[in-house]
Design an enzyme around this catalytic site. Structure first.
Site, PDB file in Angstrom:
ATOM      1  N   HIS A 231       0.838  -1.201   0.000  1.00 22.80           N
ATOM      2  CA  HIS A 231       0.000   0.000   0.000  1.00 22.80           C
ATOM      3  C   HIS A 231       0.878   1.258   0.000  1.00 22.80           C
ATOM      4  CE1 HIS A 231      -3.602   2.426   1.213  1.00 22.80           C
ATOM      5  NE2 HIS A 231      -2.644   3.201   1.694  1.00 22.80           N
ATOM      6  N   GLU A 232       1.774   1.333   0.983  1.00 18.60           N
ATOM      7  CA  GLU A 232       2.622   2.519   1.083  1.00 18.60           C
ATOM      8  C   GLU A 232       3.551   2.625  -0.129  1.00 18.60           C
ATOM      9  OE1 GLU A 232       1.694   4.661   3.012  1.00 18.60           O
ATOM     10  OE2 GLU A 232       0.446   3.406   4.301  1.00 18.60           O
TER      11      GLU A 232
ATOM     12  N   HIS B 187       1.736   4.393  -2.842  1.00 15.62           N
ATOM     13  CA  HIS B 187       1.845   5.853  -2.669  1.00 15.62           C
ATOM     14  C   HIS B 187       3.233   6.320  -3.106  1.00 15.62           C
ATOM     15  CE1 HIS B 187      -1.865   6.735  -0.591  1.00 15.62           C
ATOM     16  NE2 HIS B 187      -1.599   5.991   0.466  1.00 15.62           N
TER      17      HIS B 187
ATOM     18  N   HIS C   5       3.492   6.712  -6.692  1.00 11.42           N
ATOM     19  CA  HIS C   5       2.748   7.902  -7.123  1.00 11.42           C
ATOM     20  C   HIS C   5       3.657   9.138  -7.019  1.00 11.42           C
ATOM     21  CE1 HIS C   5      -1.432  10.094  -6.756  1.00 11.42           C
ATOM     22  NE2 HIS C   5      -0.935  10.187  -7.960  1.00 11.42           N
TER      23      HIS C   5
HETATM   24 ZN   LIG Z   1      -2.838   5.267   1.980  1.00  9.25          ZN
END
Ligand SMILES: [Zn+2]
Length: 687
Positions: free
Chosen positions: A471-472, A475, A478
C-alpha cells in the site's frame, strides 16, 4: 546561532538534494524557518508588486517556484517529527506549528497576489493556456478562495486566526496519541503471561521492555502492530481485556494528555470556519474540494456497504461464538475476544496459521517483490545506495532508475517500529518532482511499523503487513513516477479521495499467485510458497471482512456525522460517539477502528476530517481498475500498465480525477468489484 552554522540554511550537496541529516539538530529549525519564511515573504511581495500586468509566468509559475528554502526545511521538519522525534523536536513542533500555519495563511490571504491570480482566473478562457497551466491556475485559485481570499477583511482575519489555532491543536492531539502509545501498555513479568504468543511477538515485547529500561520482562505497547497481534494470540483472556481497554482509551488515559477537550475545540473552530465560507457544516466545506463533491454522495456509498457488512459481521460473530464453545469457553464474545477466536476459526476453516505463512513473507523478499512489480509494470529498478545520508541506521536508501539508466529519484525505506516514530504506516517526501523550474527529482519515504527481528534473523511479515508494505509502496510510486511541470500538482498532490487509488491498487499485486510464486520464498529454506497454501490464502480472502468493514465504516460514518453537525456549540465527544454508534446499530462485539480521542486522521491534521471515507471511495476505483488487468488476462499487461502510468501514477493533479479515471478505464468505475472483494454480495457464503 549564526545562519552560517546552520546546516538547514547551507547548500545541501548530497545527491538528489538529500538533507545533511547527521548535522541537523532540533535547535536548527526555528532560526532556519525564520530565515526561510523571510525569503519566502520577499518573493511573494515581489510577485504582488510586479508593475507588469499579471501573466501565467509572472504570477502562477512564479508562485510555484517561490519558497524553495521554506519547503526544503519544512519537509525535513515534518518528516523527522513523525519518524524520528525527540522531546526537543516535539517542543520545536509545538512552538513552530502555529507560526508555519500563519506563514502559509498570510500568503493565501495576500491581497496583491490574489488580485493577480483572480484577474487571470477571470480571463482563463482567453489565455490560451496549456492543459497543465490551466489546471494549476484552477487549483491555486481554489486554494486561495478556500483559505478565505474572497472574504471580507474581518472574516479573513478570523479565518487566518482559526488556521493558526487549528495547527496548534492538531499538533497537541498527535503528540498526546504518541505519548499514550509509547508510554502505556502491559508490562508482563511472568512467563505464563506469554501463553499463546508467537515467538516473534514475545521477542518484540522483550526488546520493547529493554528499550524502556525495564529490568526484564516483556512490554506490550499500545502500538497497533503490537497490540493487535497480542489480541489475536494471547490465551490469557484477562490480559487481552486489559490490553484492549487501554488500547481503546488512548487519548483519554491521562488528564495532562486528554484529547477530548482538544478535539472539541477543533470541531468548534472547523464549524466556525465553514460558516465563514457560507457552508452550514464543515463536511459541506470539506467535500466541495473532493471527488465526491457532497456529503450525500459519501452517504450513498457508505450505505451500500453498512447493512451488508453488519449482516456479514453477525454471521462471523456466531461462528466465533461456536468456536469459543467448542474450546470450552462459556462466555459471550467480547471485543477483546474477536481477534482471538477469529484467528482460531481462520485456522480451522482455511488451515491458515500465521506461523506457517510468515516464513514465506520475509521483509526483504517482499520489498524485492514490490520493486519487481514496479519494474514489470513501469520499467523502473531500485538500486541500494548505502552511501546516501539517512536519519536512522534502520533506514535503507535506493536510487530509482529508468530501464535506460536515467534517474527517477530516491526511495527511502523505513520499516521498523521504534518509540521515536508515530504509529501506523505512511508515505511522505523530502522533495517533490517538478520540471517547470529545472528538473527536480523526487525523494520519497515509506514508513511502516513492523516489529524488527533480532540481529541476524530475517524480519517476517504477516499477510496484513505485506498488504501495508505494498500500500505505502503504491503511494511511493505515485510520488516517484510523477511527471509534471509544477510542484503544486506533483505526485500525491491530488484530491484526497483519489490519493488512495495508487496505493490500494498496488495491494492487488502483493497477493497475485504469480507474484507469490516468484517472491514468497521460505526465509530459511528458500522453498517457494506451496500452491496449496496460496490457494488457501485466496479462499480466505473475504474471511472476517464483515468485522473489518464494520470497524472501518463505523469510523467513516461517525466522522461524517460529527462534521455534518450544523451546531456551533461544543460537543461531548464520548456521548456523541456512543449515541451515533447506537443509532447505526454497531455490534457490541466490535469497536471502532479508531475511537474519537485518538482518531489521528480526524484531529491530527485537517486533511482527513470529513474524509475517513476516502479509503472506501478509492477502493471502488482500485477494485474496478484491477479488473482491467484481470480482463486483459495478464496482471502485467503492457497496454493497461501504460494507460495506468499515463492517467494515474504520473499525472499528479494535472487531470480532473474523474476524467483521468475515465481515460484509463474507458468508462466510469463500477461499485460491484469492491463489494465482491469484501464478500458483501453474490453467492458468497456468510462469514
Ligand atoms: Zn494510503
Amino acid at each position: 546561532m549564526h545562519d552560517a552554522d546552520n546546516p538547514l540554511l547551507q547548500p545541501w550537496t548530497a545527491p538528489y538534494g538529500l538533507p545533511p541529516f547527521a548535522r541537523i539538530a532540533p535547535a536548527h529549525f526555528a532560526p532556519a524557518f525564520d530565515a526561510a519564511m523571510r525569503e519566502h515573504r520577499d518573493e511573494i511581495a515581489a510577485i504582488g508588486a510586479n508593475p507588469a500586468p499579471p501573466t501565467f509566468a509572472n504570477t502562477l509559475a512564479a508562485l510555484d517556484a517561490s519558497g524553495r528554502s521554506y519547503v526544503r526545511v519544512a519537509h525535513v521538519f515534518h518528516n523527522l517529527a513523525a519518524s524520528e522525534t525527540s522531546p526537543a523536536l516535539q517542543e520545536a513542533e509545538r512552538e513552530l506549528a502555529p507560526k508555519l500555519a500563519a506563514h502559509q495563511q498570510a500568503i493565501l490571504l495576500d491581497e496583491a497576489l490574489f488580485a493577480r491570480i483572480d484577474a487571470l482566473h477571470a480571463r482563463r478562457d482567453a489565455l490560451s493556456l496549456a492543459p497543465e497551466e490551466r489546471a494549476l491556475l484552477e487549483r491555486v485559485h481554489l486554494d486561495f478562495v478556500r483559505a478565505g481570499a474572497r472574504l471580507a477583511p474581518a472574516a479573513r482575519r478570523r479565518a487566518a486566526a482559526i488556521a493558526e489555532r487549528l495547527a496548534a491543536l492538531t499538533t497537541t492531539f498527535r503528540q498526546n496519541v504518541l505519548h499514550d502509545e509509547a508510554t502505556q501498555g502491559l508490562h508482563l513479568t511472568d512467563e505464563r503471561d506469554l501463553a499463546g504468543l508467537p515467538a516473534w511477538l514475545a521477542e518484540a515485547a522483550a526488546e520493547a521492555a529493554r528499550l524502556r529500561g525495564e529490568r526484564g520482562g516483556w512490554f506490550v505497547s499500545l502500538s497497533r502492530s503490537v497490540v493487535a497481534p497480542f489480541l489475536a494470540w494471547s490465551d490469557r483472556r484477562d490480559l487481552r481485556e486489559r490490553a484492549f481497554r487501554l488500547w481503546t482509551r488512548r487519548g483519554e488515559l491521562h488528564a495532562a494528555h486528554d484529547n477530548r477537550p482538544v478535539a472539541r475545540e477543533i470541531l468548534k473552530l472547523r464549524q466556525e470556519l465553514a460558516r465563514l465560507h457560507g457552508c452550514a457544516s464543515y463536511a459541506g466545506y470539506a467535500l466541495a474540494d473532493r471527488m465526491a463533491k457532497t456529503p450525500a454522495a459519501v452517504d450513498r456509498l457508505l450505505q451500500r456497504v453498512w447493512q451488508p457488512a453488519l449482516a456479514k459481521a453477525r454471521a462471523e460473530r456466531d461462528a466465533l461464538a461456536a468456536m469459543a464453545r467448542s474450546c470450552g469457553a462459556a462466555h459471550a464474545i467480547e471485543p477483546w475476544d474477536w481477534r482471538y477466536y477469529a484467528e482460531k476459526v481462520r485456522s480451522a476453516r482455511y488451515a491458515i496459521d500465521d506461523a506457517e505463512v510468515k516464513p514465506y513473507f520475509s521483509l526483504d523478499r517482499m520489498l524485492e517483490a514490490a520493486f519487481d512489480c514496479a519494474g514489470r509494470l513501469f520499467g523502473i529498478r531500485f538500486v541500494p545506495r548505502r552511501d546516501l545520508p539517512v536519519y536512522h541506521p534502520d533506514v535503507r536508501a535506493y536510487e530509482v532508475l529508468h530501464a535506460d539508466g536515467r534517474p527517477v529519484g530516491v526511495f527511502l525505506s523505513d520499516n521498523f517500529m521504534r518509540p521515536t516514530k508515530r504509529g501506523g504506516a505512511w508515505m511522505s517526501s523530502y522533495r517533490d518532482q517538478s520540471s517547470a523550474h529545472g528538473e527536480t527529482l523526487p525523494v520519497i519515504v515509506n514508513n511502516n511499523n513492523f516489529a524488527k527481528a533480532p540481529d541476524g534473523e530475517p524480519t517476517l511479515l504477516t499477510a496484513d503487513d505485506v498488504r501495508t508494505l505494498f500500500h505505502e509502496f503504491g503511494h511511493g510510486l505515485h510520488g516517484l513516477l510523477s511527471q509534471v511541470g509544477y510542484e503544486r500538482l506533483s505526485g500525491t498532490h491530488v484530491l484526497r479521495d483519489f490519493v488512495e487509488l495508487p496505493s490500494q491498487l498496488f495491494e492487488h499485486w502483493a497477493f497475485d499467485p504469480g507474484v507469490l510464486e516468484r517472491h514468497a520464498r521460505h526465509a530459511r529454506t528458500g522453498e517457494p510458497i506451496p500452491d496449496a497454501l496460496v490457494a488457501r490464502l485466496a479462499r480466505a480472502r473475504t474471511f472476517n471482512q464483515g468485522f473489518e468493514t464494520v470497524e472501518y465504516a463505523a469510523c467513516a460514518l461517525v466522522d461524517m456525522a460529527l462534521h455534518a453537525r450544523e451546531d456551533a456549540g461544543g460537543v461531548d465527544l464520548d456521548a456523541f460517539e456512543a449515541a451515533e454508534l447506537a443509532r447505526l446499530g454497531m455490534p457490541r462485539e466490535i469497536a471502532m477502528r479508531h475511537r474519537l480521542p485518538h482518531f489521528d486522521h480526524l484531529f491530527g491534521g485537517n486533511a482527513y476530517a470529513a474524509g475517513y471515507y476516502v479509503y472506501l471511495w478509492a477502493e471502488v476505483l482500485d477494485a474496478d481498475a484491477w479488473e482491467a488487468f484481470v480482463e486483459a488476462g495478464d496482471v502485467f499487461d503492457r497496454g493497461v500498465a501504460e494507460r495506468l502510468l499515463r492517467c494515474v501514477y504520473s499525472s499528479g493533479g494535472t487531470l480532473d480525477p474523474a476524467a483521468a479515471y475515465r481515460a484509463f478505464r474507458g468508462r466510469d468505475p463500477a461499485i460491484e468489484p469492491m463489494l465482491a472483494d469484501r464478500g458483501l454480495v453474490g453467492e458468497e457464503a456468510p462469514a
